[in-house]
Structure formats: structure tokens, C-alpha cells
Scaffold this motif. Structure first.
Motif, PDB file in Angstrom:
ATOM      1  N   ASP A  93       0.836  -1.182   0.000  1.00 16.74           N
ATOM      2  CA  ASP A  93       0.000   0.000   0.000  1.00 16.74           C
ATOM      3  C   ASP A  93       0.881   1.245   0.000  1.00 16.74           C
ATOM      4  N   CYS A  94       0.260   2.434   0.071  1.00 17.58           N
ATOM      5  CA  CYS A  94       1.025   3.675  -0.003  1.00 17.58           C
ATOM      6  C   CYS A  94       1.888   3.920   1.234  1.00 17.58           C
ATOM      7  N   ALA A  95       1.629   3.202   2.319  1.00 16.42           N
ATOM      8  CA  ALA A  95       2.434   3.347   3.529  1.00 16.42           C
ATOM      9  C   ALA A  95       3.613   2.376   3.533  1.00 16.42           C
ATOM     10  N   GLY A  96       3.701   1.559   2.477  1.00 16.28           N
ATOM     11  CA  GLY A  96       4.790   0.610   2.362  1.00 16.28           C
ATOM     12  C   GLY A  96       4.531  -0.710   3.059  1.00 16.28           C
ATOM     13  N   THR A  97       3.337  -0.987   3.462  1.00 22.71           N
ATOM     14  CA  THR A  97       2.982  -2.237   4.130  1.00 22.71           C
ATOM     15  C   THR A  97       2.418  -3.207   3.106  1.00 22.71           C
ATOM     16  N   TRP A  98       3.099  -4.439   3.037  1.00 19.99           N
ATOM     17  CA  TRP A  98       2.592  -5.456   2.128  1.00 19.99           C
ATOM     18  C   TRP A  98       1.238  -5.919   2.609  1.00 19.99           C
ATOM     19  N   GLY A  99       0.227  -5.859   1.727  1.00 21.76           N
ATOM     20  CA  GLY A  99      -1.129  -6.289   2.078  1.00 21.76           C
ATOM     21  C   GLY A  99      -1.882  -5.279   2.921  1.00 21.76           C
ATOM     22  N   GLY A 100      -1.287  -4.115   3.158  1.00 20.50           N
ATOM     23  CA  GLY A 100      -1.948  -3.077   3.950  1.00 20.50           C
ATOM     24  C   GLY A 100      -3.103  -2.447   3.196  1.00 20.50           C
ATOM     25  N   ASP A 101      -3.861  -1.629   3.894  1.00 20.67           N
ATOM     26  CA  ASP A 101      -5.029  -1.027   3.247  1.00 20.67           C
ATOM     27  C   ASP A 101      -4.928   0.497   3.146  1.00 20.67           C
ATOM     28  N   ALA A 102      -3.746   1.052   3.378  1.00 23.66           N
ATOM     29  CA  ALA A 102      -3.571   2.504   3.244  1.00 23.66           C
ATOM     30  C   ALA A 102      -3.688   2.884   1.770  1.00 23.66           C
ATOM     31  N   VAL A 103      -4.375   3.990   1.523  1.00 22.72           N
ATOM     32  CA  VAL A 103      -4.594   4.439   0.152  1.00 22.72           C
ATOM     33  C   VAL A 103      -4.284   5.928   0.033  1.00 22.72           C
ATOM     34  N   LEU A 104      -3.987   6.307  -1.189  1.00 24.21           N
ATOM     35  CA  LEU A 104      -3.833   7.736  -1.453  1.00 24.21           C
ATOM     36  C   LEU A 104      -5.222   8.367  -1.400  1.00 24.21           C
ATOM     37  N   SER A 105      -5.343   9.431  -0.636  1.00 30.13           N
ATOM     38  CA  SER A 105      -6.664  10.044  -0.483  1.00 30.13           C
ATOM     39  C   SER A 105      -6.511  11.528  -0.156  1.00 30.13           C
ATOM     40  N   GLY A 106      -7.625  12.154   0.018  1.00 29.93           N
ATOM     41  CA  GLY A 106      -7.657  13.583   0.345  1.00 29.93           C
ATOM     42  C   GLY A 106      -7.335  14.449  -0.853  1.00 29.93           C
TER      43      GLY A 106
END
Length: 169
Positions: free
Chosen positions: A1-14
Motif C-alpha cells: 500500500d502507499c504506507a509501504g505495508t505489504w497487504g496493507g489497506d492505506a490508500v492515497l486520499s484527500g
């Protein structure tokens, strides 16, 4: 994801397109995390607008709408006056009183554009010259003028009499 976590759910937003951002545009188009507005509404309710209220509280007004000015209306007649009327342009007439008309017991009636004076008892204004009545007008007095003046004698005859604005009081 955008936070660098494999399989994470962080997304580009705002509005800043940053990772897990909650930034949003305020009413002024500024992108930030501040919930308050970075600008203010003007008197037309436009965010970031420049419209201001004048001293009379009128948005984008000219400062004259609440200003009242007294203007003397003068007369000159060789014959006693039993009635008069004239129209006004420019600022709106608020009232008419005083002068020779009031001294003679005339009923003086005024709308925003018309002034009328006469006596129910048949009284007249003596021949002569002076202040016929004083108008209180509201608005910019620079465009004030009177026109369609009619002055009559006790017999209802239209007189050749001078009626004019004498200027600001």
C-alpha cells in the motif's frame, strides 16, 4: 500500500492525494487538514469575496441609502397661493413640513416623488417670497430636482409663480 505495508489497506486520499490523508478543500479552495475556513465570506456570502457593507449596512452600497438631508423649497409669488404640487427626482422624499405652507395651516402631503400642499379651510400663503416648505430626503442629494410645478390661487387659477429648490439646509 502507499504506507509501504505489504497487504496493507492505506490508500492515497484527500485533496492532497497523500497516503491516508483526510485533507479537504475549504470554501476558499485551500487544501489542508484544518476544518476551519482560511478565508471569510463577504457581505454577498461569497467566500474570499471583496464586497463590503457601507456605513448604512448596505452590501456594496454607496453610503447614501440611510442619509437624510433637508432641502428648502423656495417660492416667489405676486399673488396669494392656495395650493401647490411638484414632482421630485433624485433622492426619495421622506417628509415635507415647515415654511410658509405650514405657517398658513396647509396640509402638506409627500410621497417619495410627489409633494402636494393646500388648505382644507381655504387659507392662503401671502404673496411674497421665502421658504415654501422643507423636504427631508433620503439618499444622495446631488441629483435632487423638482419639476412639473403647479401653483394655484384661491380661484384654482394656475399662477405664473417661481418654485425652486433653495439648496441643502
Amino acid at each position: 500500500d502507499c504506507a509501504g505495508t505489504w497487504g496493507g489497506d492505506a490508500v492515497l486520499s484527500g485533496c492532497d492525494n497523500a497516503c491516508n490523508s483526510t485533507a479537504s478543500e475549504d470554501n476558499c479552495g485551500t487544501c489542508d487538514d484544518d476544518a476551519s475556513n482560511d478565508c471569510v465570506q463577504d457581505c454577498n456570502d461569497v467566500w474570499g469575496g471583496t464586497a463590503e457593507s457601507d456605513d448604512c449596512g448596505v452590501c456594496e452600497g454607496d453610503g447614501w441609502s440611510c442619509v437624510q438631508t433637508s432641502i428648502d423649497i423656495s417660492y416667489s409669488s405676486d399673488v396669494p397661493i392656495a395650493g401647490f404640487q411638484f414632482e421630485v427626482s433624485g433622492p426619495a422624499v421622506v417628509s415635507a413640513s415647515g415654511g410658509a405652507a405650514e405657517d398658513a395651516g396647509f396640509e402638506i402631503s409627500a410621497s417619495s416623488t410627489l409633494v402636494l400642499g393646500f388648505s382644507f379651510s381655504g387659507a392662503t400663503i401671502p404673496a411674497g417670497a421665502g421658504v415654501l416648505t422643507t423636504l427631508v430626503v433620503q439618499g444622495d442629494p446631488s441629483g435632487f430636482s423638482i419639476f412639473n410645478e403647479v401653483v394655484s390661487s384661491a380661484g384654482g387659477v394656475t399662477l405664473n409663480t417661481s418654485v425652486s429648490d433653495n439648496g441643502l439646509v
